[in-house]
Scaffold this motif. Structure first.
Motif, PDB file in Angstrom:
ATOM      1  N   ARG A 100      -0.484  13.548   0.852  1.00  0.00           N
ATOM      2  CA  ARG A 100      -1.877  13.283   0.482  1.00  0.00           C
ATOM      3  C   ARG A 100      -2.262  11.831   0.711  1.00  0.00           C
ATOM      4  NH1 ARG A 100      -2.752  15.862  -5.464  1.00  0.00           N
ATOM      5  NH2 ARG A 100      -2.608  18.045  -4.896  1.00  0.00           N
ATOM      6  N   ASN A 101      -1.293  10.959   0.653  1.00  0.00           N
ATOM      7  CA  ASN A 101      -1.559   9.528   0.790  1.00  0.00           C
ATOM      8  C   ASN A 101      -1.687   9.102   2.251  1.00  0.00           C
ATOM      9  OD1 ASN A 101      -2.146   7.333  -0.807  1.00  0.00           O
ATOM     10  ND2 ASN A 101      -0.063   6.546  -0.782  1.00  0.00           N
ATOM     11  N   MET A 102      -1.391  10.004   3.188  1.00  0.00           N
ATOM     12  CA  MET A 102      -1.492   9.699   4.616  1.00  0.00           C
ATOM     13  C   MET A 102      -2.877  10.088   5.130  1.00  0.00           C
ATOM     14  SD  MET A 102       1.970  11.254   6.151  1.00  0.00           S
ATOM     15  CE  MET A 102       3.577  10.677   5.688  1.00  0.00           C
ATOM     16  N   SER A 103      -3.225   9.535   6.299  1.00  0.00           N
ATOM     17  CA  SER A 103      -4.465   9.966   6.938  1.00  0.00           C
ATOM     18  C   SER A 103      -4.235  11.346   7.560  1.00  0.00           C
ATOM     19  CB  SER A 103      -4.889   8.963   8.008  1.00  0.00           C
ATOM     20  OG  SER A 103      -3.961   8.968   9.066  1.00  0.00           O
ATOM     21  N   LYS A 104      -5.309  12.037   7.907  1.00  0.00           N
ATOM     22  CA  LYS A 104      -5.185  13.394   8.441  1.00  0.00           C
ATOM     23  C   LYS A 104      -4.401  13.419   9.749  1.00  0.00           C
ATOM     24  CE  LYS A 104      -9.214  15.521   6.394  1.00  0.00           C
ATOM     25  NZ  LYS A 104     -10.447  16.278   6.640  1.00  0.00           N
ATOM     26  N   GLU A 105      -4.614  12.418  10.596  1.00  0.00           N
ATOM     27  CA  GLU A 105      -3.931  12.382  11.875  1.00  0.00           C
ATOM     28  C   GLU A 105      -2.423  12.186  11.683  1.00  0.00           C
ATOM     29  OE1 GLU A 105      -6.564  10.136  11.259  1.00  0.00           O
ATOM     30  OE2 GLU A 105      -8.031  11.527  12.090  1.00  0.00           O
ATOM     31  N   GLU A 106      -2.042  11.255  10.798  1.00  0.00           N
ATOM     32  CA  GLU A 106      -0.623  11.000  10.531  1.00  0.00           C
ATOM     33  C   GLU A 106       0.047  12.237   9.937  1.00  0.00           C
ATOM     34  OE1 GLU A 106      -0.610   7.739   7.840  1.00  0.00           O
ATOM     35  OE2 GLU A 106      -0.945   6.241   9.404  1.00  0.00           O
ATOM     36  N   ARG A 107      -0.637  12.881   9.009  1.00  0.00           N
ATOM     37  CA  ARG A 107      -0.097  14.072   8.354  1.00  0.00           C
ATOM     38  C   ARG A 107       0.125  15.189   9.372  1.00  0.00           C
ATOM     39  NH1 ARG A 107      -3.889  15.963   3.705  1.00  0.00           N
ATOM     40  NH2 ARG A 107      -4.662  14.051   4.549  1.00  0.00           N
ATOM     41  N   LYS A 108      -0.876  15.444  10.225  1.00  0.00           N
ATOM     42  CA  LYS A 108      -0.770  16.504  11.236  1.00  0.00           C
ATOM     43  C   LYS A 108       0.370  16.212  12.210  1.00  0.00           C
ATOM     44  CE  LYS A 108      -3.572  19.056  14.570  1.00  0.00           C
ATOM     45  NZ  LYS A 108      -2.699  20.158  14.529  1.00  0.00           N
ATOM     46  N   LYS A 130       0.820  -1.208   0.000  1.00  0.00           N
ATOM     47  CA  LYS A 130       0.000   0.000   0.000  1.00  0.00           C
ATOM     48  C   LYS A 130       0.857   1.262   0.000  1.00  0.00           C
ATOM     49  CE  LYS A 130      -1.906   2.180   3.559  1.00  0.00           C
ATOM     50  NZ  LYS A 130      -2.573   2.408   4.804  1.00  0.00           N
ATOM     51  N   ASN A 131       2.019   1.214   0.644  1.00  0.00           N
ATOM     52  CA  ASN A 131       2.886   2.387   0.761  1.00  0.00           C
ATOM     53  C   ASN A 131       3.618   2.717  -0.529  1.00  0.00           C
ATOM     54  OD1 ASN A 131       2.151   2.601   3.445  1.00  0.00           O
ATOM     55  ND2 ASN A 131       3.813   1.271   4.099  1.00  0.00           N
ATOM     56  N   CYS A 132       3.664   1.782  -1.463  1.00  0.00           N
ATOM     57  CA  CYS A 132       4.385   1.997  -2.719  1.00  0.00           C
ATOM     58  C   CYS A 132       3.463   2.456  -3.851  1.00  0.00           C
ATOM     59  CB  CYS A 132       5.106   0.725  -3.128  1.00  0.00           C
ATOM     60  SG  CYS A 132       6.361   0.235  -1.947  1.00  0.00           S
ATOM     61  N   ILE A 133       2.181   2.630  -3.567  1.00  0.00           N
ATOM     62  CA  ILE A 133       1.229   3.052  -4.593  1.00  0.00           C
ATOM     63  C   ILE A 133       0.817   4.485  -4.319  1.00  0.00           C
ATOM     64  CG2 ILE A 133      -1.066   2.681  -5.530  1.00  0.00           C
ATOM     65  CD1 ILE A 133      -0.646  -0.243  -5.186  1.00  0.00           C
ATOM     66  N   ILE A 134       0.955   5.336  -5.336  1.00  0.00           N
ATOM     67  CA  ILE A 134       0.631   6.750  -5.223  1.00  0.00           C
ATOM     68  C   ILE A 134      -0.499   7.076  -6.192  1.00  0.00           C
ATOM     69  CG2 ILE A 134       1.509   9.103  -5.442  1.00  0.00           C
ATOM     70  CD1 ILE A 134       2.828   7.528  -3.205  1.00  0.00           C
ATOM     71  N   PRO A 135      -1.634   7.593  -5.689  1.00  0.00           N
ATOM     72  CA  PRO A 135      -2.710   8.009  -6.597  1.00  0.00           C
ATOM     73  C   PRO A 135      -2.327   9.309  -7.295  1.00  0.00           C
ATOM     74  CG  PRO A 135      -3.355   8.348  -4.326  1.00  0.00           C
ATOM     75  CD  PRO A 135      -2.018   7.702  -4.296  1.00  0.00           C
ATOM     76  N   ILE A 136      -2.440   9.328  -8.608  1.00  0.00           N
ATOM     77  CA  ILE A 136      -2.062  10.505  -9.380  1.00  0.00           C
ATOM     78  C   ILE A 136      -3.293  11.268  -9.852  1.00  0.00           C
ATOM     79  CG2 ILE A 136      -0.897  11.281 -11.490  1.00  0.00           C
ATOM     80  CD1 ILE A 136       0.984  10.285  -9.263  1.00  0.00           C
ATOM     81  N   ASN A 137      -4.247  10.552 -10.408  1.00  0.00           N
ATOM     82  CA  ASN A 137      -5.401  11.203 -10.996  1.00  0.00           C
ATOM     83  C   ASN A 137      -6.631  10.328 -10.783  1.00  0.00           C
ATOM     84  OD1 ASN A 137      -7.037  12.838 -12.482  1.00  0.00           O
ATOM     85  ND2 ASN A 137      -6.143  12.324 -14.460  1.00  0.00           N
ATOM     86  N   MET A 138      -7.716  10.934 -10.321  1.00  0.00           N
ATOM     87  CA  MET A 138      -8.982  10.225 -10.190  1.00  0.00           C
ATOM     88  C   MET A 138     -10.075  11.134 -10.727  1.00  0.00           C
ATOM     89  SD  MET A 138      -8.502   8.412  -6.489  1.00  0.00           S
ATOM     90  CE  MET A 138     -10.132   7.761  -6.467  1.00  0.00           C
ATOM     91  N   LYS A 139     -10.779  10.659 -11.756  1.00  0.00           N
ATOM     92  CA  LYS A 139     -11.812  11.510 -12.336  1.00  0.00           C
ATOM     93  C   LYS A 139     -12.995  10.675 -12.815  1.00  0.00           C
ATOM     94  CE  LYS A 139      -9.576  11.682 -16.839  1.00  0.00           C
ATOM     95  NZ  LYS A 139      -9.022  12.531 -17.865  1.00  0.00           N
ATOM     96  N   SER A 140     -14.115  11.358 -12.889  1.00  0.00           N
ATOM     97  CA  SER A 140     -15.325  10.738 -13.413  1.00  0.00           C
ATOM     98  C   SER A 140     -15.930  11.683 -14.454  1.00  0.00           C
ATOM     99  CB  SER A 140     -16.324  10.488 -12.279  1.00  0.00           C
ATOM    100  OG  SER A 140     -16.711  11.708 -11.700  1.00  0.00           O
TER     101      SER A 140
END
Length: 121
Positions: free
Chosen positions: A90-98, A49-59
């Motif tokens: 961006r890939n972290m949760s809000k708590e981890e990021r803060k 999971k840590n090696c995958i980075i979301p780049i673009n998500m669209k609908s």
């Protein structure tokens, strides 16, 4: 409700040493977070999971399907070296990021205070 993940393309970028994966999430437009999407892709392709980075998500308008582009690296070190820092945050949760940002601010403030006390001496 089952979340169906369909792999559209899986290209290997030899120059940058990564896989570029495009995936279709059925009926998930507006419901899926980036972190959840990267977990689903990791599970589908058998990657960390840590090696995958979301780049673009669209609908598209009027459609409920979501198309996402992800970069998959071989190791976490490679990910940290080749991906900008804001994408990792961006890939972290809000708590981890803060928590991470607060620790960095505290370390920077401590270094600044130490250098100012040395300058006064």
């Amino acid at each position: 409700m089952s979340q169906e993940v369909v792999g559209l393309s899986d290209k290997s970028n030899i120059l940058l040493n990564r896989r570029e994966i495009t995936v279709l999430f059925k009926e998930q437009a507006g419901k899926l977070r980036r972190t959840e999407a990267s977990e689903m892709v990791a599970k589908k392709f058998g990657l960390s999971k840590n090696c995958i980075i979301p780049i673009n998500m669209k609908s598209e308008r009027g459609k409920r399907d979501l198309v996402g582009t992800f970069y998959a690296f071989n190791s976490e070190e490679e990910t940290k070296n080749k991906v900008p820092r804001y994408r990792l945050l961006r890939n972290m949760s809000k708590e981890e990021r803060k928590k991470l940002i607060d620790e960095e601010k505290a370390a920077k403030l401590k270094a600044k205070q130490a250098s100012s006390s040395e300058a006064k001496s």
